[in-house]
Design an enzyme around this catalytic site. Structure first.
Site, PDB file in Angstrom:
ATOM      1  N   HIS A 128      54.459   2.656 -31.048  1.00  0.00           N
ATOM      2  CA  HIS A 128      55.222   3.675 -30.324  1.00  0.00           C
ATOM      3  C   HIS A 128      55.887   2.989 -29.120  1.00  0.00           C
ATOM      4  CE1 HIS A 128      56.550   7.499 -29.124  1.00  0.00           C
ATOM      5  NE2 HIS A 128      55.424   8.096 -28.795  1.00  0.00           N
ATOM      6  N   CYS A 174      49.530   9.675 -23.119  1.00  0.00           N
ATOM      7  CA  CYS A 174      50.892   9.805 -23.655  1.00  0.00           C
ATOM      8  C   CYS A 174      51.230  11.268 -23.969  1.00  0.00           C
ATOM      9  CB  CYS A 174      51.047   8.943 -24.896  1.00  0.00           C
ATOM     10  SG  CYS A 174      49.852   9.334 -26.186  1.00  0.00           S
ATOM     11  N   ARG A 202      60.951   8.912 -36.594  1.00  0.00           N
ATOM     12  CA  ARG A 202      59.503   9.130 -36.394  1.00  0.00           C
ATOM     13  C   ARG A 202      58.902   9.318 -37.776  1.00  0.00           C
ATOM     14  NH1 ARG A 202      56.015  12.678 -32.186  1.00  0.00           N
ATOM     15  NH2 ARG A 202      56.656  10.877 -30.940  1.00  0.00           N
ATOM     16  N   ASP A 234      44.323   8.405 -25.337  1.00  0.00           N
ATOM     17  CA  ASP A 234      45.172   9.100 -26.313  1.00  0.00           C
ATOM     18  C   ASP A 234      44.230   9.864 -27.251  1.00  0.00           C
ATOM     19  OD1 ASP A 234      47.260   9.898 -27.993  1.00  0.00           O
ATOM     20  OD2 ASP A 234      47.487   7.941 -28.972  1.00  0.00           O
ATOM     21  N   ARG A 284      59.901   9.076 -19.891  1.00  0.00           N
ATOM     22  CA  ARG A 284      60.416   8.871 -21.250  1.00  0.00           C
ATOM     23  C   ARG A 284      61.934   9.066 -21.248  1.00  0.00           C
ATOM     24  NH1 ARG A 284      57.075   9.704 -25.679  1.00  0.00           N
ATOM     25  NH2 ARG A 284      58.883   8.962 -26.837  1.00  0.00           N
ATOM     26  N   GLN A 291      57.253   4.859 -25.938  1.00  0.00           N
ATOM     27  CA  GLN A 291      56.163   5.343 -25.098  1.00  0.00           C
ATOM     28  C   GLN A 291      55.667   4.238 -24.165  1.00  0.00           C
ATOM     29  OE1 GLN A 291      54.581   8.593 -25.170  1.00  0.00           O
ATOM     30  NE2 GLN A 291      53.874   7.736 -23.257  1.00  0.00           N
TER      31      GLN A 291
HETATM   32  N1   CP Z   1      54.099  11.175 -26.352  1.00  0.00           N
HETATM   33  C1   CP Z   1      54.883  11.617 -27.339  1.00  0.00           C
HETATM   34  O1   CP Z   1      55.500  10.851 -28.076  1.00  0.00           O
HETATM   35  O2   CP Z   1      54.951  12.968 -27.421  1.00  0.00           O
HETATM   36  P1   CP Z   1      55.560  13.790 -28.648  1.00  0.00           P
HETATM   37  O3   CP Z   1      54.685  13.508 -29.842  1.00  0.00           O
HETATM   38  O4   CP Z   1      55.492  15.228 -28.204  1.00  0.00           O
HETATM   39  O5   CP Z   1      56.964  13.335 -28.889  1.00  0.00           O
HETATM   40  N1  NVA Z   2      48.575   8.425 -31.316  1.00  0.00           N
HETATM   41  C1  NVA Z   2      49.274   9.680 -31.269  1.00  0.00           C
HETATM   42  C2  NVA Z   2      50.424   9.603 -30.318  1.00  0.00           C
HETATM   43  C3  NVA Z   2      51.219  10.851 -30.186  1.00  0.00           C
HETATM   44  C4  NVA Z   2      52.383  10.707 -29.242  1.00  0.00           C
HETATM   45  C5  NVA Z   2      49.749  10.039 -32.659  1.00  0.00           C
HETATM   46  O1  NVA Z   2      50.242   9.154 -33.373  1.00  0.00           O
HETATM   47  O2  NVA Z   2      49.611  11.196 -33.045  1.00  0.00           O
END
Ligand code: CP
Ligand code: NVA
Length: 311
Positions: free
Chosen positions: A129, A264, A102, A224, A292, A132
């Site tokens: 992502h 999400c 990540r 989102d 997930r 997701q």
């Molecule tokens: N939706 C999602 O990826 O959640 P987190 O950022 O908590 O992992």
């Molecule tokens: N768009 C958001 C998604 C989090 C799961 C971010 O990148 O923070």
């Protein structure tokens, strides 16, 4: 899966996606299914941003499949500062069997995958992502039975989640409308590619600047956060710009009667979505979060196990 990594849904075939859904169905039905398939295997989780769902579902997923995880938070590896991505990739390939990354720049995921001899999974980058979106489409398929002839309306920022939903919808033949303010559209390239792929599936992908037009007759309304991780300093400005893009009772009233509400998570309640809508009878956000786990177990099996031998 034939490929080594999961970087973007664009790289997957429609068949690989459907196969992933079927495997997730089996895993969801019986959480002890394939409970030793990853015995002795270790997954490294390199997270440069916070996480609840992604981290926990990968850790629990590995555990349920007989393997284990090493979590490496922002201060530990200090990717690219303490050590180059190349050296981290080469070192970890000697210890573990897969990496979930990540990160901020999408290029980091590509670089990790280039130098790692083990599978690399994109656990969210600024660009996409994929885990997701796979879980999201799996959830929509579960609820609506089929994806073709259905309409997903995404309302908000043309961000990482929006990009992956565009590719996933296109690959699975789901129609998708995205509504964003001017200047916050998904990348032109993603939109163009998704439209091309969708055409082959006889599905439509459209961009709107008016959320009311985008949600009209939608089967699913998805939103989102307006300021993603790493964009916190723009939060106040974005709150003004995105004001008309809130998913509230008025907006969802324009969609189909039993419209499904998705997010999400994490959600900024009162900003991109109201409490009434996220807690309302049509909201499936926690089923979406649960999925997930099931879809990522399927991803782990396909990438980390010699799946054919075990099935
Ligand atoms: N939706 C999602 O990826 O959640 P987190 O950022 O908590 O992992
Ligand atoms: N768009 C958001 C998604 C989090 C799961 C971010 O990148 O923070």
């Amino acid at each position: 899966m034939l490929r080594k990594d999961l970087i973007s849904i664009k790289d997957m075939t429609s068949r690989e996606i459907t196969d992933m859904f079927s495997l997730a169905d089996e895993l969801k039905k019986d959480k002890n299914k394939f409970s030793r398939i990853l015995f002795g295997k270790t997954l490294a989780l390199i997270f440069q941003k916070p996480s609840n769902r992604t981290r926990v579902s990968f850790e629990v997923g590995m555990y349920q499949l007989g393997g284990n995880c090493v979590y490496l938070g922002p201060g530990e590896i200090n990717l690219g500062v303490r050590e180059s991505i190349k050296d981290v990739a080469k070192t970890l390939s000697r210890y573990v069997d897969g990496i979930v990354l990540r990160t901020f720049a999408h290029e980091n995921v590509l670089e990790m995958a280039r130098y790692a001899s083990i599978p690399v999974i994109n656990g969210l980058s600024d660009f996409s992502h994929p885990c997701q979106a796979l879980a999201d489409l799996y959830t929509i398929r579960e609820k609506l039975k089929n994806l073709t002839d259905r309409l997903l309306a995404y309302v908000g920022d043309g961000n990482n989640v929006c990009h992956s939903l565009l590719y996933a919808s296109a690959k699975t033949g789901l129609n998708m409308n995205a509504a964003t303010p001017k200047g916050y559209e998904p990348q032109q390239k993603v939109l163009r590619e998704a439209k091309e792929i969708a055409k082959l599936k006889k599905a439509n992908i459209n961009l709107f600047y008016d959320p009311r037009k985008a949600v009209k007759d939608a089967d699913v309304v998805y939103t989102d956060v307006w300021a993603s991780m790493g964009k916190e300093d723009e939060a106040a400005k974005r709150k003004e710009i995105f004001r008309g893009f809130q998913v509230n009772e008025n907006l969802i009233g324009l969609a189909k009667k039993n419209v499904l509400i998705m997010h999400c998570l994490p959600a900024h309640r009162g900003e991109e979505i109201t409490d009434e809508v996220i807690d309302g009878p049509n909201s499936i956000v926690f089923e979406q979060a649960e999925n997930r786990l099931h879809i990522q177990k399927a991803i782990l099996i396909r990438l980390l196990a010699n799946a054919r031998e075990h099935r």
